[in-house]
Design a protein around this motif. Structure first.
Motif, PDB file in Angstrom:
ATOM      1  N   MET A   1       0.756  -1.152   0.059  1.00 53.13           N
ATOM      2  CA  MET A   1      -0.288  -0.072   0.058  1.00 53.13           C
ATOM      3  C   MET A   1       0.757   1.374  -0.067  1.00 53.13           C
ATOM      4  O   MET A   1       0.282   2.118   0.367  1.00 53.13           O
ATOM      5  CB  MET A   1      -0.928  -0.048   1.238  1.00 53.13           C
ATOM      6  N   ALA A   2       2.287   1.097  -0.505  1.00 52.34           N
ATOM      7  CA  ALA A   2       2.888   2.490  -0.497  1.00 52.34           C
ATOM      8  C   ALA A   2       2.508   3.401  -1.223  1.00 52.34           C
ATOM      9  O   ALA A   2       2.097   3.289  -2.419  1.00 52.34           O
ATOM     10  CB  ALA A   2       4.393   1.986  -0.779  1.00 52.34           C
ATOM     11  N   ARG A   3       2.440   4.560  -0.724  1.00 52.13           N
ATOM     12  CA  ARG A   3       2.141   5.700  -1.220  1.00 52.13           C
ATOM     13  C   ARG A   3       3.074   6.625  -2.109  1.00 52.13           C
ATOM     14  O   ARG A   3       2.847   7.256  -3.096  1.00 52.13           O
ATOM     15  CB  ARG A   3       1.186   6.804  -0.424  1.00 52.13           C
ATOM     16  N   ARG A  38      -2.891   7.353 -10.588  1.00 57.09           N
ATOM     17  CA  ARG A  38      -3.954   7.542  -9.789  1.00 57.09           C
ATOM     18  C   ARG A  38      -4.515   6.245  -9.826  1.00 57.09           C
ATOM     19  O   ARG A  38      -4.473   5.370 -10.797  1.00 57.09           O
ATOM     20  CB  ARG A  38      -4.844   8.522 -10.618  1.00 57.09           C
ATOM     21  N   ASN A  39      -5.605   5.797  -8.978  1.00 62.65           N
ATOM     22  CA  ASN A  39      -6.345   4.844  -9.007  1.00 62.65           C
ATOM     23  C   ASN A  39      -5.440   3.397  -8.990  1.00 62.65           C
ATOM     24  O   ASN A  39      -5.620   2.446  -9.690  1.00 62.65           O
ATOM     25  CB  ASN A  39      -7.462   4.637 -10.131  1.00 62.65           C
ATOM     26  N   ALA A  40      -4.384   3.524  -8.205  1.00 67.31           N
ATOM     27  CA  ALA A  40      -3.538   2.334  -8.115  1.00 67.31           C
ATOM     28  C   ALA A  40      -4.140   1.411  -7.190  1.00 67.31           C
ATOM     29  O   ALA A  40      -4.890   1.632  -6.019  1.00 67.31           O
ATOM     30  CB  ALA A  40      -2.130   2.747  -7.553  1.00 67.31           C
ATOM     31  N   TRP A  41      -3.967   0.149  -7.081  1.00 70.57           N
ATOM     32  CA  TRP A  41      -4.268  -0.967  -6.304  1.00 70.57           C
ATOM     33  C   TRP A  41      -4.092  -0.929  -4.713  1.00 70.57           C
ATOM     34  O   TRP A  41      -2.783  -0.268  -4.618  1.00 70.57           O
ATOM     35  CB  TRP A  41      -3.812  -2.403  -6.635  1.00 70.57           C
ATOM     36  N   SER A  42      -5.004  -0.962  -4.032  1.00 67.08           N
ATOM     37  CA  SER A  42      -4.709  -0.990  -2.461  1.00 67.08           C
ATOM     38  C   SER A  42      -5.515  -2.239  -1.802  1.00 67.08           C
ATOM     39  O   SER A  42      -5.664  -3.156  -2.471  1.00 67.08           O
ATOM     40  CB  SER A  42      -4.991   0.481  -2.094  1.00 67.08           C
ATOM     41  N   SER A  43      -6.091  -2.058  -0.819  1.00 66.13           N
ATOM     42  CA  SER A  43      -6.836  -2.903   0.062  1.00 66.13           C
ATOM     43  C   SER A  43      -7.575  -2.203   0.718  1.00 66.13           C
ATOM     44  O   SER A  43      -7.442  -1.024   1.377  1.00 66.13           O
ATOM     45  CB  SER A  43      -5.820  -4.126   0.574  1.00 66.13           C
ATOM     46  N   ALA A  44      -8.695  -2.845   1.391  1.00 62.75           N
ATOM     47  CA  ALA A  44      -9.757  -2.546   2.346  1.00 62.75           C
ATOM     48  C   ALA A  44      -9.287  -2.000   3.700  1.00 62.75           C
ATOM     49  O   ALA A  44      -9.672  -1.454   4.225  1.00 62.75           O
ATOM     50  CB  ALA A  44     -10.847  -3.358   2.522  1.00 62.75           C
ATOM     51  N   SER A  50     -11.679   6.242   2.662  1.00 60.42           N
ATOM     52  CA  SER A  50     -12.828   6.851   3.203  1.00 60.42           C
ATOM     53  C   SER A  50     -13.968   5.652   3.573  1.00 60.42           C
ATOM     54  O   SER A  50     -13.937   4.640   2.843  1.00 60.42           O
ATOM     55  CB  SER A  50     -13.569   7.996   2.533  1.00 60.42           C
ATOM     56  N   PRO A  51     -14.383   5.647   4.768  1.00 67.55           N
ATOM     57  CA  PRO A  51     -15.631   4.444   5.076  1.00 67.55           C
ATOM     58  C   PRO A  51     -16.651   4.370   3.801  1.00 67.55           C
ATOM     59  O   PRO A  51     -16.906   3.319   3.659  1.00 67.55           O
ATOM     60  CB  PRO A  51     -15.984   4.941   6.065  1.00 67.55           C
ATOM     61  N   ILE A  58     -14.493   0.529  -3.276  1.00 62.92           N
ATOM     62  CA  ILE A  58     -13.624   1.209  -3.703  1.00 62.92           C
ATOM     63  C   ILE A  58     -12.200   1.203  -2.954  1.00 62.92           C
ATOM     64  O   ILE A  58     -12.257   1.463  -1.801  1.00 62.92           O
ATOM     65  CB  ILE A  58     -13.776   2.915  -3.949  1.00 62.92           C
ATOM     66  N   THR A  59     -11.178   0.513  -3.404  1.00 63.70           N
ATOM     67  CA  THR A  59     -10.006   0.322  -2.299  1.00 63.70           C
ATOM     68  C   THR A  59      -8.670   0.526  -3.473  1.00 63.70           C
ATOM     69  O   THR A  59      -7.827  -0.104  -3.169  1.00 63.70           O
ATOM     70  CB  THR A  59      -9.846  -1.332  -2.216  1.00 63.70           C
ATOM     71  N   SER A  60      -8.735   1.769  -3.971  1.00 64.66           N
ATOM     72  CA  SER A  60      -7.602   2.234  -4.845  1.00 64.66           C
ATOM     73  C   SER A  60      -7.127   3.835  -4.406  1.00 64.66           C
ATOM     74  O   SER A  60      -7.941   4.267  -3.559  1.00 64.66           O
ATOM     75  CB  SER A  60      -7.927   2.335  -6.421  1.00 64.66           C
TER      76      SER A  60
END
Length: 101
Positions: A1-3, A38-44, A50-51, A58-60
């Motif tokens: 999840m590195a930004r 933008r809209n890179a993969w992440s996780s919940a 945001s909640p 949406i988990t990007s």
């Protein structure tokens, strides 16, 4: 999840934040060597999503990539690194440490 991703040369210790920031400050041309994905993969599990977005699935997120490397096109003309090696710094500390404190 590195930004934030910073790419450095092999003479920079990527585990040393001081070294990495030195490379960013001395080797990066911001207008040419910083990109935002933008809209890179992440996780919940990402705390920055945001909640409301999590509920919608949406988990990007975005990421910044900083290239902090010597310019390959003129690598032979790039000024040499003037930093002391660890051995040189230790020798100076041993010889002059009392006066430097």
């Amino acid at each position: 999840m590195a930004r934030v991703v910073v790419v450095v040369d092999d003479d920079v210790d990527p585990s040393n934040l001081h070294d990495v920031m030195w490379a960013v400050a001395t080797r990066c041309e911001p207008s040419e060597q910083i990109d935002i994905l933008r809209n890179a993969w992440s996780s919940a599990l990402d705390p920055r999503i945001s909640p409301a977005d999590k509920l919608r699935g949406i988990t990007s997120h975005s990421k910044v990539i900083i290239e902090a490397c010597r310019p390959f096109a003129w690598l032979d003309k790039f000024p040499p690194t003037s930093a002391l090696s660890l051995a040189e710094a230790a020798a100076i500390e041993e010889k002059w440490g009392d006066l430097l404190k």
